[in-house]
Scaffold this active site. Structure first.
Site, PDB file in Angstrom:
ATOM      1  N   ASP A  93       9.472  47.245  45.726  1.00  0.00           N
ATOM      2  CA  ASP A  93      10.312  48.122  46.494  1.00  0.00           C
ATOM      3  C   ASP A  93       9.612  49.343  46.617  1.00  0.00           C
ATOM      4  OD1 ASP A  93      13.452  48.215  47.757  1.00  0.00           O
ATOM      5  OD2 ASP A  93      12.275  50.121  47.720  1.00  0.00           O
TER       6      ASP A  93
ATOM      7  N   HIS B  42      12.808  33.538  58.300  1.00  0.00           N
ATOM      8  CA  HIS B  42      13.574  34.712  58.604  1.00  0.00           C
ATOM      9  C   HIS B  42      15.102  34.209  58.735  1.00  0.00           C
ATOM     10  CE1 HIS B  42      14.549  38.500  60.592  1.00  0.00           C
ATOM     11  NE2 HIS B  42      15.204  37.766  61.408  1.00  0.00           N
TER      12      HIS B  42
ATOM     13  N   ASN C 295      22.468  43.479  49.722  1.00  0.00           N
ATOM     14  CA  ASN C 295      23.434  44.170  50.502  1.00  0.00           C
ATOM     15  C   ASN C 295      23.547  43.451  51.961  1.00  0.00           C
ATOM     16  OD1 ASN C 295      23.442  46.152  48.669  1.00  0.00           O
ATOM     17  ND2 ASN C 295      21.656  47.065  49.253  1.00  0.00           N
TER      18      ASN C 295
ATOM     19  N   GLY D 123      25.535  48.435  53.156  1.00  0.00           N
ATOM     20  CA  GLY D 123      24.123  49.287  53.178  1.00  0.00           C
ATOM     21  C   GLY D 123      22.922  48.338  53.612  1.00  0.00           C
TER      22      GLY D 123
ATOM     23  N   THR E 111      19.776  47.722  55.331  1.00  0.00           N
ATOM     24  CA  THR E 111      18.828  48.489  56.254  1.00  0.00           C
ATOM     25  C   THR E 111      17.880  47.650  56.898  1.00  0.00           C
ATOM     26  OG1 THR E 111      17.402  49.189  54.608  1.00  0.00           O
ATOM     27  CG2 THR E 111      19.214  50.680  55.186  1.00  0.00           C
TER      28      THR E 111
ATOM     29  N   HIS F 247      17.242  39.620  51.522  1.00  0.00           N
ATOM     30  CA  HIS F 247      16.460  39.896  50.601  1.00  0.00           C
ATOM     31  C   HIS F 247      17.447  40.113  49.444  1.00  0.00           C
ATOM     32  CE1 HIS F 247      17.355  43.888  52.863  1.00  0.00           C
ATOM     33  NE2 HIS F 247      17.445  44.337  51.660  1.00  0.00           N
TER      34      HIS F 247
HETATM   35  P1  AMP Z   1      18.547  47.359  51.757  1.00  0.00           P
HETATM   36  O1  AMP Z   1      18.956  48.584  51.833  1.00  0.00           O
HETATM   37  O2  AMP Z   1      19.339  46.316  50.859  1.00  0.00           O
HETATM   38  O3  AMP Z   1      18.154  46.669  53.323  1.00  0.00           O
HETATM   39  O4  AMP Z   1      17.057  47.277  51.068  1.00  0.00           O
HETATM   40  C1  AMP Z   1      15.924  47.540  51.792  1.00  0.00           C
HETATM   41  C2  AMP Z   1      14.935  47.807  50.905  1.00  0.00           C
HETATM   42  O5  AMP Z   1      13.707  47.820  51.460  1.00  0.00           O
HETATM   43  C3  AMP Z   1      15.030  49.541  50.286  1.00  0.00           C
HETATM   44  O6  AMP Z   1      15.300  49.206  48.749  1.00  0.00           O
HETATM   45  C4  AMP Z   1      13.481  50.022  50.816  1.00  0.00           C
HETATM   46  O7  AMP Z   1      13.277  50.730  50.050  1.00  0.00           O
HETATM   47  C5  AMP Z   1      12.863  48.509  50.891  1.00  0.00           C
HETATM   48  N1  AMP Z   1      11.584  48.893  51.822  1.00  0.00           N
HETATM   49  C6  AMP Z   1      11.603  49.326  53.009  1.00  0.00           C
HETATM   50  N2  AMP Z   1      10.233  49.291  53.553  1.00  0.00           N
HETATM   51  C7  AMP Z   1       9.427  48.736  52.472  1.00  0.00           C
HETATM   52  C8  AMP Z   1       8.212  48.608  52.468  1.00  0.00           C
HETATM   53  N3  AMP Z   1       7.335  48.678  53.467  1.00  0.00           N
HETATM   54  N4  AMP Z   1       7.824  47.967  51.272  1.00  0.00           N
HETATM   55  C9  AMP Z   1       8.587  47.706  50.456  1.00  0.00           C
HETATM   56  N5  AMP Z   1       9.832  47.883  50.240  1.00  0.00           N
HETATM   57  C10 AMP Z   1      10.472  48.419  51.448  1.00  0.00           C
HETATM   58 ZN    ZN Z   2      12.184  38.565  59.017  1.00  0.00          ZN
END
Ligand code: AMP
Ligand code: ZN
Length: 113
Positions: free
Chosen positions: A29, A45, A86, A92, A94, A99
């Site tokens: 991450d 996807h 999430n 939460g 994003t 994932h």
């Molecule tokens: P979520 O909030 O569960 O959707 O988790 C998304 C995660 O993706 C967060 O912990 C971010 O820090 C991580 N994230 C976003 N962009 C990247 C990236 N380019 N490389 C690695 N992790 C990322």
């Molecule tokens: Zn995708």
């Protein structure tokens, strides 16, 4: 498709890869919440846990198999760890590509905020 994690899988956006096979991709991450913070994603996807079906859900079992392997390799199997998904706005989420967060290397609080 304009999906950040699909672009990471394709190598269009760089990532710090931990593991890859024909079904899944795992990487560190970018904003770690614990000493070990790895994301494990299906190569297909799937927008969120809400989009899991009888047909595509077996990849989740495979992801947990990969979790066990990575936890061992990353040295957190014995101490313990947490796997988080999430889902949706209240959850939460994003990034709209399914994932699982693998978190470990410190004592984690419960319940989450
Ligand atoms: P979520 O909030 O569960 O959707 O988790 C998304 C995660 O993706 C967060 O912990 C971010 O820090 C991580 N994230 C976003 N962009 C990247 C990236 N380019 N490389 C690695 N992790 C990322
Ligand atoms: Zn995708």
């Amino acid at each position: 498709m304009d999906c950040l994690f699909c672009k990471i899988i394709k190598g269009e956006i760089p990532s710090n890869k931990v593991y890859e096979d024909e079904k899944v991709y795992a990487f560190h991450d970018i904003s770690p919440a614990a000493p070990v913070h790895v994301l494990i994603i299906p190569k297909d996807h799937i927008p969120s846990a809400n989009a899991l079906t009888e047909e595509n859900a077996p990849v989740v079992g495979h992801i947990f198999h990969v979790v066990a392997k990575l936890a061992n390799e990353l040295g957190i199997a014995e101490g313990g760890y947490r796997v988080v998904n999430n889902c949706g706005e209240d959850g939460g989420q994003t990034v709209q590509h399914l994932h699982f967060h693998l978190l470990g290397g410190r004592s984690l609080n419960w319940p989450p905020g």
